[in-house]
Scaffold this motif. Structure first.
Motif, mmCIF file in Angstrom:
data_model
loop_
_atom_site.group_PDB
_atom_site.id
_atom_site.type_symbol
_atom_site.label_atom_id
_atom_site.label_comp_id
_atom_site.label_asym_id
_atom_site.label_seq_id
_atom_site.Cartn_x
_atom_site.Cartn_y
_atom_site.Cartn_z
ATOM 1 N N ASN A 83 0.835 -1.195 0.000
ATOM 2 C CA ASN A 83 0.000 0.000 0.000
ATOM 3 C C ASN A 83 0.874 1.250 0.000
ATOM 4 N N ARG A 84 0.876 1.957 -1.140
ATOM 5 C CA ARG A 84 1.609 3.217 -1.267
ATOM 6 C C ARG A 84 0.648 4.413 -1.338
ATOM 7 N N GLY A 85 -0.622 4.141 -1.048
ATOM 8 C CA GLY A 85 -1.619 5.213 -1.057
ATOM 9 C C GLY A 85 -1.833 5.758 0.341
ATOM 10 N N ILE A 86 -2.825 6.636 0.485
ATOM 11 C CA ILE A 86 -3.116 7.189 1.812
ATOM 12 C C ILE A 86 -4.311 6.484 2.463
ATOM 13 N N ALA A 87 -5.111 5.789 1.663
ATOM 14 C CA ALA A 87 -6.267 5.056 2.201
ATOM 15 C C ALA A 87 -5.888 3.592 2.420
ATOM 16 N N PRO A 88 -6.607 2.883 3.281
ATOM 17 C CA PRO A 88 -6.383 1.445 3.423
ATOM 18 C C PRO A 88 -6.777 0.726 2.124
ATOM 19 N N HIS A 89 -6.052 -0.344 1.781
ATOM 20 C CA HIS A 89 -6.323 -1.105 0.563
ATOM 21 C C HIS A 89 -6.148 -2.595 0.821
ATOM 22 N N ALA A 90 -6.664 -3.402 -0.094
ATOM 23 C CA ALA A 90 -6.475 -4.853 -0.085
ATOM 24 C C ALA A 90 -6.423 -5.291 -1.541
ATOM 25 N N LEU A 91 -6.081 -6.550 -1.773
ATOM 26 C CA LEU A 91 -6.020 -7.088 -3.122
ATOM 27 C C LEU A 91 -6.892 -8.330 -3.187
ATOM 28 N N GLU A 92 -7.758 -8.378 -4.206
ATOM 29 C CA GLU A 92 -8.607 -9.543 -4.424
ATOM 30 C C GLU A 92 -8.448 -10.000 -5.865
ATOM 31 N N VAL A 93 -8.527 -11.333 -6.078
ATOM 32 C CA VAL A 93 -8.321 -11.927 -7.404
ATOM 33 C C VAL A 93 -9.433 -12.928 -7.680
ATOM 34 N N LYS A 94 -9.903 -12.904 -8.937
ATOM 35 C CA LYS A 94 -10.894 -13.895 -9.384
ATOM 36 C C LYS A 94 -10.604 -14.215 -10.839
ATOM 37 N N TYR A 123 -7.763 -12.825 -15.559
ATOM 38 C CA TYR A 123 -8.034 -12.703 -14.135
ATOM 39 C C TYR A 123 -8.345 -11.254 -13.808
ATOM 40 N N ASP A 124 -9.279 -11.083 -12.890
ATOM 41 C CA ASP A 124 -9.671 -9.759 -12.431
ATOM 42 C C ASP A 124 -8.979 -9.508 -11.092
ATOM 43 N N PHE A 125 -8.174 -8.455 -11.018
ATOM 44 C CA PHE A 125 -7.514 -8.028 -9.783
ATOM 45 C C PHE A 125 -8.166 -6.709 -9.390
ATOM 46 N N TRP A 126 -8.512 -6.534 -8.109
ATOM 47 C CA TRP A 126 -9.117 -5.286 -7.674
ATOM 48 C C TRP A 126 -8.946 -5.084 -6.180
ATOM 49 N N CYS A 127 -9.253 -3.864 -5.759
ATOM 50 C CA CYS A 127 -9.256 -3.530 -4.335
ATOM 51 C C CYS A 127 -10.703 -3.624 -3.852
ATOM 52 N N PRO A 128 -10.975 -4.529 -2.877
ATOM 53 C CA PRO A 128 -12.342 -4.710 -2.405
ATOM 54 C C PRO A 128 -12.764 -3.738 -1.291
ATOM 55 N N VAL A 129 -11.910 -2.795 -0.954
ATOM 56 C CA VAL A 129 -12.220 -1.857 0.129
ATOM 57 C C VAL A 129 -13.124 -0.747 -0.412
ATOM 58 N N GLY A 130 -14.230 -0.516 0.296
ATOM 59 C CA GLY A 130 -15.144 0.574 -0.068
ATOM 60 C C GLY A 130 -15.546 0.531 -1.528
ATOM 61 N N VAL A 135 -13.975 3.153 -8.642
ATOM 62 C CA VAL A 135 -13.299 4.384 -9.047
ATOM 63 C C VAL A 135 -11.997 4.104 -9.781
ATOM 64 N N GLY A 136 -11.811 2.834 -10.200
ATOM 65 C CA GLY A 136 -10.690 2.523 -11.089
ATOM 66 C C GLY A 136 -9.597 1.650 -10.520
ATOM 67 N N MET A 137 -9.767 1.142 -9.308
ATOM 68 C CA MET A 137 -8.703 0.344 -8.707
ATOM 69 C C MET A 137 -8.920 -1.139 -9.050
ATOM 70 N N GLU A 138 -8.813 -1.431 -10.348
ATOM 71 C CA GLU A 138 -8.940 -2.794 -10.848
ATOM 72 C C GLU A 138 -8.108 -2.962 -12.102
ATOM 73 N N LEU A 139 -7.773 -4.222 -12.393
ATOM 74 C CA LEU A 139 -6.927 -4.502 -13.549
ATOM 75 C C LEU A 139 -7.204 -5.911 -14.031
ATOM 76 N N ASP A 140 -7.392 -6.075 -15.355
ATOM 77 C CA ASP A 140 -7.492 -7.392 -15.956
ATOM 78 C C ASP A 140 -6.076 -7.867 -16.271
ATOM 79 N N VAL A 141 -5.748 -9.078 -15.842
ATOM 80 C CA VAL A 141 -4.431 -9.660 -16.083
ATOM 81 C C VAL A 141 -4.626 -10.875 -16.976
ATOM 82 N N HIS A 142 -3.917 -10.870 -18.089
ATOM 83 C CA HIS A 142 -4.020 -11.952 -19.072
ATOM 84 C C HIS A 142 -2.888 -12.952 -18.828
ATOM 85 N N VAL A 143 -3.257 -14.218 -18.644
ATOM 86 C CA VAL A 143 -2.296 -15.265 -18.359
ATOM 87 C C VAL A 143 -2.256 -16.218 -19.550
#
Length: 144
Positions: A83-94, A123-130, A135-143
């Motif tokens: 976490n390099r931001g100012i808000a709390p964050h987490a990482l979720e993957v599906k 795979y969908d990576f995102w922040c599940p907080v709030g 607001v854009g804290m997600e990323l599709d990762v191609h494997v």
């Protein structure tokens, strides 16, 4: 009566024909070897070995983006979510074979690890907080 010249009248004719045939055969052989090698490599990458230690990938979480590679080869991974931001964050993957695996929520300057095995697919990576994902804290990762 048709006009016909014996082949010995053209001494380079046979040599040129043999040369062209050899070039075509070598080209075909090279292509077959390349395709077989690629298929073997792709097959090996498609089936990650269970005993292998996971590859490590850092996921930098900033307000409100995930910074990480968007293309990865198949395999077992440990994602270090920093976490390099100012808000709390987490990482979720599906994605294929991975159903909503996530880290704990971390504060600024902290990190958490998440180990998963990724196979071919998206795979969908995102922040599940709030509302961070919305607001854009997600990323599709191609494997693959």
């Amino acid at each position: 009566m048709p006009f016909h010249l014996p082949e010995d009248e053209f001494p380079g004719h046979r040599a040129r024909r043999r040369s062209r045939t050899l070039i075509v055969l070598l080209s075909a052989f090279t292509m077959i070897v390349a395709l077989c090698g690629g298929a073997v490599a792709a097959g090996a990458a498609a089936k990650p070995a269970e005993g292998d230690s996971p590859r490590k990938v850092t996921v930098t979480m900033v307000d409100y983006r995930l910074l990480m590679p968007s293309h990865l080869p198949p395999g077992r991974y440990t994602f270090r979510a920093v976490n390099r931001g100012i808000a709390p964050h987490a990482l979720e993957v599906k994605g294929p074979g991975v159903e909503n695996k996530r880290t704990i929520t971390v504060k600024t300057g902290q990190s958490a690890d998440l180990t998963v095995t990724l196979t071919r697919g998206t795979y969908d990576f995102w922040c599940p907080v709030g509302n961070h994902r919305h607001v854009g804290m997600e990323l599709d990762v191609h494997v693959g």
